[in-house]
Design a protein around this motif. Structure first.
Motif, PDB file in Angstrom:
ATOM      1  N   ARG A  28       0.705  -1.211  -0.097  1.00 55.96           N
ATOM      2  CA  ARG A  28       0.045   0.098   0.032  1.00 55.96           C
ATOM      3  C   ARG A  28       0.801   1.152  -0.048  1.00 55.96           C
TER       4      ARG A  28
ATOM      5  N   SER B 193      -7.495  -4.576 -14.268  1.00 54.14           N
ATOM      6  CA  SER B 193      -8.129  -3.807 -13.136  1.00 54.14           C
ATOM      7  C   SER B 193      -6.986  -2.679 -12.684  1.00 54.14           C
ATOM      8  N   LYS B 194      -7.876  -1.653 -12.297  1.00 50.81           N
ATOM      9  CA  LYS B 194      -7.199  -0.497 -11.629  1.00 50.81           C
ATOM     10  C   LYS B 194      -6.762  -0.882 -10.252  1.00 50.81           C
ATOM     11  N   ASP B 195      -6.997  -1.954  -9.789  1.00 54.22           N
ATOM     12  CA  ASP B 195      -6.961  -2.250  -8.255  1.00 54.22           C
ATOM     13  C   ASP B 195      -5.857  -3.243  -8.104  1.00 54.22           C
ATOM     14  N   THR B 196      -5.401  -3.717  -9.422  1.00 56.31           N
ATOM     15  CA  THR B 196      -4.289  -4.798  -9.307  1.00 56.31           C
ATOM     16  C   THR B 196      -3.004  -4.084  -8.778  1.00 56.31           C
TER      17      THR B 196
END
Length: 334
Positions: free
Chosen positions: A5, A108-111
């Protein structure tokens, strides 16, 4: 160590507002001559694993398959003069843009924008699955050599034979914690630069000139022109390029976490698995004391040959396309 993160937040903050461009994604064609230089035709695109992968394809659909893998800071054009030589011999040639390059995109933008070695290898295995290719000859240099060796070691059923520039490049992060000689450490200056927030900002802002400098340092005898460099440099404007490059080098130095779902693969790689498929390794001037290949000879347990190219730098397939293509043809006959 940066968590995933925190790493993602740092890269997003540093790259906010950066200009984004890409190589176009269109139906494929064989390499063509344009204005005295060779280029690939339109690029194909296919969903594979976490990505939509852009790739060049040439040669007969039913021919034996060769997959050619580029490194950093290069792109598929490292193989633009290798490919027609293999096509002339009847091969179907696949040259993909790695994650973070050219038209290759995350679905995916979240990968997690992960640059660790096993993630890149898994991408290429997913590409084989998507293209319904059971087995291929692999060739690569830099990140591409590492990826090809990993596939040969962990998925030997997918690899018929291997050409690897600089030999066995599998990363062992525990070994990487040990310092090298001062002269050797100097050669890896960019890895330490990338370990800083200044490095993220600098690479984001100056990647065109930064990567051109790397080309010159890594291949001091290669007199490439601005058009040749510019053709590849366009593909560094991928929106995930900075994130992938920074994470790749930080991960190697244990300064950033990898993806837990890849832990089992990394545990296998940490054991330094041998490569059993037929292999030709290539040493060049870039490899310094390891040019002769003796340092990694024991890692190849199948039929094996090592070749040395003098006067050639790091980008072997683009600097010596005839020799690289011959290695691919020869290793497939082992």
């Amino acid at each position: 160590m940066l968590s995933r993160r925190r790493f993602a937040q740092a890269v997003v903050a540093a790259t906010a507002g950066a200009t984004v461009a890409s190589c176009s994604a269109q139906p494929a064609a064989a390499p063509v001559a344009t204005g005295g230089t060779t280029s690939f035709g339109p690029i194909k695109q296919i969903d594979a694993g976490e990505l939509s992968i852009g790739y060049a394809e040439a040669g007969p659909a039913g021919g034996p398959v060769v997959v050619l893998l580029h490194g950093w800071p290069y792109d598929i054009h490292s193989y633009v003069d290798v490919t027609p030589r293999l096509v002339a011999a009847g091969y179907r040639v696949i040259v993909p843009f790695l994650r973070g390059y050219g038209p290759t995109r995350f679905l995916s933008k979240d990968t997690f924008r992960n640059g660790q070695q096993s993630a890149i290898a898994a991408d290429i295995v997913a590409l084989l699955d998507a293209l319904k290719i059971e087995k291929a000859v692999f060739g690569g240099f830099d990140w591409g050599a590492r990826t090809a060796v990993i596939i040969a070691a962990l998925w030997p059923e997918r690899c018929k034979a291997l050409v690897s520039v600089s030999g066995y490049l599998v990363t062992n992060r525990e070994t990487n914690k040990q310092p090298l000689s001062p002269a050797a450490e100097l050669g890896w200056w960019y890895q330490y630069y990338f370990a800083t927030e200044r490095g993220i900002l600098g690479y984001t802002k100056n990647r065109h000139d930064f990567n051109k400098l790397i080309w010159k340092i890594a291949s001091p005898k290669w007199t490439f022109d601005d058009a040749t460099y510019g053709r590849s440099a366009a593909c560094f404007d991928n929106p995930d390029h900075v994130a992938i490059v920074i994470h790749n080098y930080r991960w190697r130095l244990s300064l950033a976490d990898g993806d837990p779902k890849l832990d089992a693969l990394e545990a296998k790689l940490a054991q330094g698995p041998a490569v059993s498929v037929p292999t030709i390794t290539i040493g060049s001037d870039f490899d310094g004391p390891n040019t002769d290949g003796k340092a990694y000879r024991s890692k190849f347990s199948g039929k094996y040959e090592h070749r040395v190219l003098t006067g050639i730098g790091h980008n072997v397939p683009q600097e010596a396309p005839a020799e690289f293509a011959k290695a691919v043809l020869d290793v497939d006959r082992f």
